[in-house]
Design an enzyme around this catalytic site. Structure first.
Site, mmCIF file in Angstrom:
data_model
loop_
_atom_site.group_PDB
_atom_site.id
_atom_site.type_symbol
_atom_site.label_atom_id
_atom_site.label_comp_id
_atom_site.label_asym_id
_atom_site.label_seq_id
_atom_site.Cartn_x
_atom_site.Cartn_y
_atom_site.Cartn_z
ATOM 1 N N GLY A 59 -9.739 11.378 13.479
ATOM 2 C CA GLY A 59 -10.818 10.010 13.708
ATOM 3 C C GLY A 59 -11.994 11.198 13.830
ATOM 4 O O GLY A 59 -12.140 12.166 13.715
ATOM 5 N N CYS A 86 -4.780 16.608 14.044
ATOM 6 C CA CYS A 86 -6.880 16.055 13.991
ATOM 7 C C CYS A 86 -7.364 15.495 15.723
ATOM 8 O O CYS A 86 -6.865 16.705 16.686
ATOM 9 C CB CYS A 86 -7.103 15.939 12.873
ATOM 10 S SG CYS A 86 -9.022 16.354 12.851
ATOM 11 N N TYR A 87 -8.079 14.495 15.457
ATOM 12 C CA TYR A 87 -8.348 14.488 16.646
ATOM 13 C C TYR A 87 -7.596 13.867 17.468
ATOM 14 O O TYR A 87 -7.034 14.020 18.508
ATOM 15 C CB TYR A 87 -9.343 12.920 16.461
ATOM 16 C CG TYR A 87 -10.055 12.333 17.798
ATOM 17 C CD1 TYR A 87 -11.212 12.219 17.646
ATOM 18 C CD2 TYR A 87 -9.172 11.868 18.059
ATOM 19 C CE1 TYR A 87 -11.522 12.473 18.858
ATOM 20 C CE2 TYR A 87 -10.029 10.676 19.333
ATOM 21 C CZ TYR A 87 -11.424 11.330 20.169
ATOM 22 O OH TYR A 87 -12.361 10.944 20.987
ATOM 23 N N HIS A 176 -4.315 18.032 8.269
ATOM 24 C CA HIS A 176 -3.617 16.298 8.150
ATOM 25 C C HIS A 176 -2.467 16.305 7.492
ATOM 26 O O HIS A 176 -2.194 16.761 5.848
ATOM 27 C CB HIS A 176 -4.752 15.580 7.285
ATOM 28 C CG HIS A 176 -5.592 15.094 7.960
ATOM 29 N ND1 HIS A 176 -5.441 13.744 9.355
ATOM 30 C CD2 HIS A 176 -7.720 15.718 8.702
ATOM 31 C CE1 HIS A 176 -6.562 13.935 9.677
ATOM 32 N NE2 HIS A 176 -7.716 14.427 9.934
ATOM 33 N N GLU A 178 -0.460 14.741 6.402
ATOM 34 C CA GLU A 178 -0.026 13.222 5.545
ATOM 35 C C GLU A 178 -0.722 12.974 4.110
ATOM 36 O O GLU A 178 -0.543 12.098 3.473
ATOM 37 C CB GLU A 178 -0.342 12.155 6.281
ATOM 38 C CG GLU A 178 -2.040 12.030 6.852
ATOM 39 C CD GLU A 178 -2.412 12.911 7.926
ATOM 40 O OE1 GLU A 178 -1.752 13.549 8.903
ATOM 41 O OE2 GLU A 178 -3.332 11.924 8.097
ATOM 42 N N ASP A 233 0.579 -6.282 -8.889
ATOM 43 C CA ASP A 233 0.288 -6.825 -7.842
ATOM 44 C C ASP A 233 0.378 -7.989 -7.367
ATOM 45 O O ASP A 233 1.178 -8.735 -6.679
ATOM 46 C CB ASP A 233 -1.209 -6.355 -7.278
ATOM 47 C CG ASP A 233 -1.404 -5.401 -7.666
ATOM 48 O OD1 ASP A 233 -0.059 -3.906 -7.743
ATOM 49 O OD2 ASP A 233 -2.608 -5.017 -7.725
ATOM 50 N N LYS A 374 0.393 1.063 -4.002
ATOM 51 C CA LYS A 374 1.089 1.154 -5.471
ATOM 52 C C LYS A 374 2.385 1.230 -6.144
ATOM 53 O O LYS A 374 3.394 0.127 -6.169
ATOM 54 C CB LYS A 374 -0.087 1.577 -6.730
ATOM 55 C CG LYS A 374 -0.130 0.895 -7.860
ATOM 56 C CD LYS A 374 -0.924 -0.510 -8.164
ATOM 57 C CE LYS A 374 -0.676 -1.064 -9.589
ATOM 58 N NZ LYS A 374 -2.042 -2.461 -9.074
#
Ligand code: XMP
Length: 518
Positions: A59, A86-87, A176, A178, A233, A374
């Site tokens: 964050g 992180c945060y 991070h 991710e 989509d 996607k």
């Protein structure tokens, strides 16, 4: 709507722009998770949600600032595995008695390398050759870890890059895992969910069932309309909705005369004939091409199309009396449309699609793909039985060929463009390259050039081929075709498409270019 039949992981969101990527990594591991903002998560919520594990996201705030976000203190007493990122790492340390500083010289943004200190369960199989690349984005840093924690990895500016209190199953990382730029970061999540006891029971099939139940719950007996473009989509959204609510769904396919060769027929055959959906084929070519006549400014063209699109949609959809508008909005669309700085952002291009419609028609939105990326939508499409020819399609913009025809749009130019595009895509498919490319198309240029064919002089249009690789359309690189491929394709286009006598290949990346020409 929480799915109570699966093991659940709770992600407490402290506002990082990449929190959704954590969810995505977990879905790849077949783990059911939900993201909830820190200020809506209290002790009662956590007890009700009964997570098997909790992740505290990154964050933008600083835990050293009074009033900055915190996790409910009870979280640390529930005996469930926790991972702070992180945060989230700093919140964890701060609330457990460690210290966080906003010192100078310890910020790290971008690529960094972490050196392992000791072996640790969540790092198993990760650090293969010593240091590992990770992605950092922090101003503050932990200067004293909480009691019970030990250090398992350091980076030059983060002495506590990886820490853990193994006895309590608390893990905290400064970087991070991710994001793409932490190449092996998924391993950390994999190890974390394994130690938390997840069995990997959350599949696309389960997602589909839950999405269907959620749609039914949201719309009840009301009518729903959906703008169907034939792109991945909106196609996946429409099939999902149709499965959920059958004839309560009406799709509107606006044919603005700016479609590719054979596109309208394909869409109508697939959705009306094959899926038996209620589909309105709004043939409004005259209207769109008439209003675009003589216009050459890119933004003017986009605005005209956007406005007409809404008018046309309204004209066909209003009589249905729908209370809901369904859209195939994806997660990247959601983040792209939010300004995190809160300041005015520059309009590069006006994206139109059906923006403005819900207000005009006073409808609520149904967006069943809102959390997906996607490639996940493609997986869901396959799960729903959509053929690969639809699921694997390159993206096609709402304004269609208009933005691939710089300058004035005329019917003869559109006809030439359609033919050239069909030859180019055929070449790409024949060479087995279609799935390696994010998007490929031809743009017809507003210049004519001199050529010689046979013994005669020609004075015809030039065109540009475009093909890019990309992860999300936000950045892109040109595709490295071989010279043989380019030569063969240029020859085919010039031989087979009357009206073009010169072919160029666009090798601009994004940025500084954009993918489309306008
Ligand atoms: P640009 O040209 O901005 O495009 O680099 C990024 C991606 O977005 C698509 N695009 C659009 N899609 N409505 C859409 O639905 C639009 O107005 C629009 N403009 C661009 C483009 O094809 C590429 O995939």
């Amino acid at each position: 709507m929480t799915d109570i039949s699966h093991d659940r992981l709770l992600i407490i969101d402290f506002g990082s722009q990449v929190t959704q990527l954590i969810a995505r990594r977990l879905r790849e591991l077949n783990v059911y998770c939900e993201i909830h903002p820190y200020n809506s998560v209290d002790e009662a919520f956590i007890s009700g949600f009964a997570p098997r594990a909790v992740i505290l996201s990154g964050g933008p705030d600083s835990v050293t600032r009074d009033g900055s976000p915190r996790a409910p203190q009870k979280l640390f007493e529930m005996g469930i595995p926790l991972l702070g990122i992180c945060y989230g790492q700093q919140v964890m340390m701060h609330q457990l008695g460690g210290t966080v500083d906003s010192g100078h010289g310890t910020a790290e943004f971008g690529r960094a390398f972490v050196t392992p200190q000791n072996s640790l369960n969540i790092l198993e199989g990760w650090f293969n050759d010593g240091d590992e690349q990770v992605w950092m984005s922090h101003g503050d840093h932990v200067s004293k870890i909480a009691d019970g924690f030990e250090v398992y990895g350091t980076s030059p500016n983060a002495p506590y890059a990886i820490t853990a209190d193994v006895a309590r199953n608390f893990y905290a990382v400064q970087f991070h895992p991710e994001v793409h730029h932490t190449p092996n970061g998924s391993k950390l999540y994999e190890n974390f969910v394994k130690l938390a006891g997840f069995t990997g029971d959350w599949t696309m099939g389960a997602y589909r069932e839950q999405a269907i139940a959620a749609i039914r719950e949201q719309v009840g007996d009301e009518q729903v309309i959906c703008g169907l473009s034939g792109g991945v989509d909106s196609s996946v959204a429409a099939v999902l909705l149709h499965e959920a609510i059958g004839d309560q769904l009406t799709c509107v396919f606006v044919d603005h005369g700016l479609l590719r060769m054979g596109e309208a027929e394909e869409v109508v055959t697939m959705f009306r004939d094959h899926y038996n959906m209620k589909l309105i084929h709004a043939n409004e070519q005259e209207l769109f091409l008439g209003e675009l006549d003589g216009q050459s400014d890119p933004e003017t063209k986009r605005k005209i199309i956007g406005k007409l699109f809404i008018d046309v949609f309204d004209k066909y959809a209003r009589p249905i009396g729908a209370k809901f508008l369904a859209q195939g909005t994806l997660y990247p669309d959601v983040i792209e449309s939010v300004s995190f700085s809160g300041g005015p952002s520059v309009t590069i291009k006006s994206h139109h699609n059906v923006g403005g419609l819900p207000e005009k028609m006073d409808m609520a939105l149904v967006e069943p793909l809102r959390e997906l990326f996607k490639d996940e939508v493609r997986d869901l499409g396959r799960e729903l039985g959509l053929p690969d020819s639809f699921v694997g399609r390159h993206p096609f913009p709402g304004p269609g060929l208009a933005i691939r025809c710089p300058g004035e749009i005329t019917r003869p130019k559109l006809e030439i463009l359609r033919k050239a595009d069909a030859v180019y895509i055929d070449q790409i498919r024949k060479h087995g390259l279609y799935d390696d490319i994010w998007q490929a198309f031809v743009a017809i240029l507003p210049v004519r050039t001199v050529g010689v064919m046979g013994d005669g002089r020609t004075y015809d249009y030039a065109c540009a081929l475009r093909a890019v690789t990309s992860v999300d359309g936000m950045t892109a690189d040109y595709f490295p075709f071989s010279h043989e491929f380019l030569g063969e394709t240029a020859t085919r286009i010039i031989n087979e498409v009357e009206g073009i006598n010169r072919v160029t290949y666009d090798i601009t990346s994004k940025p500084p270019g954009t993918i489309e020409w306008e």
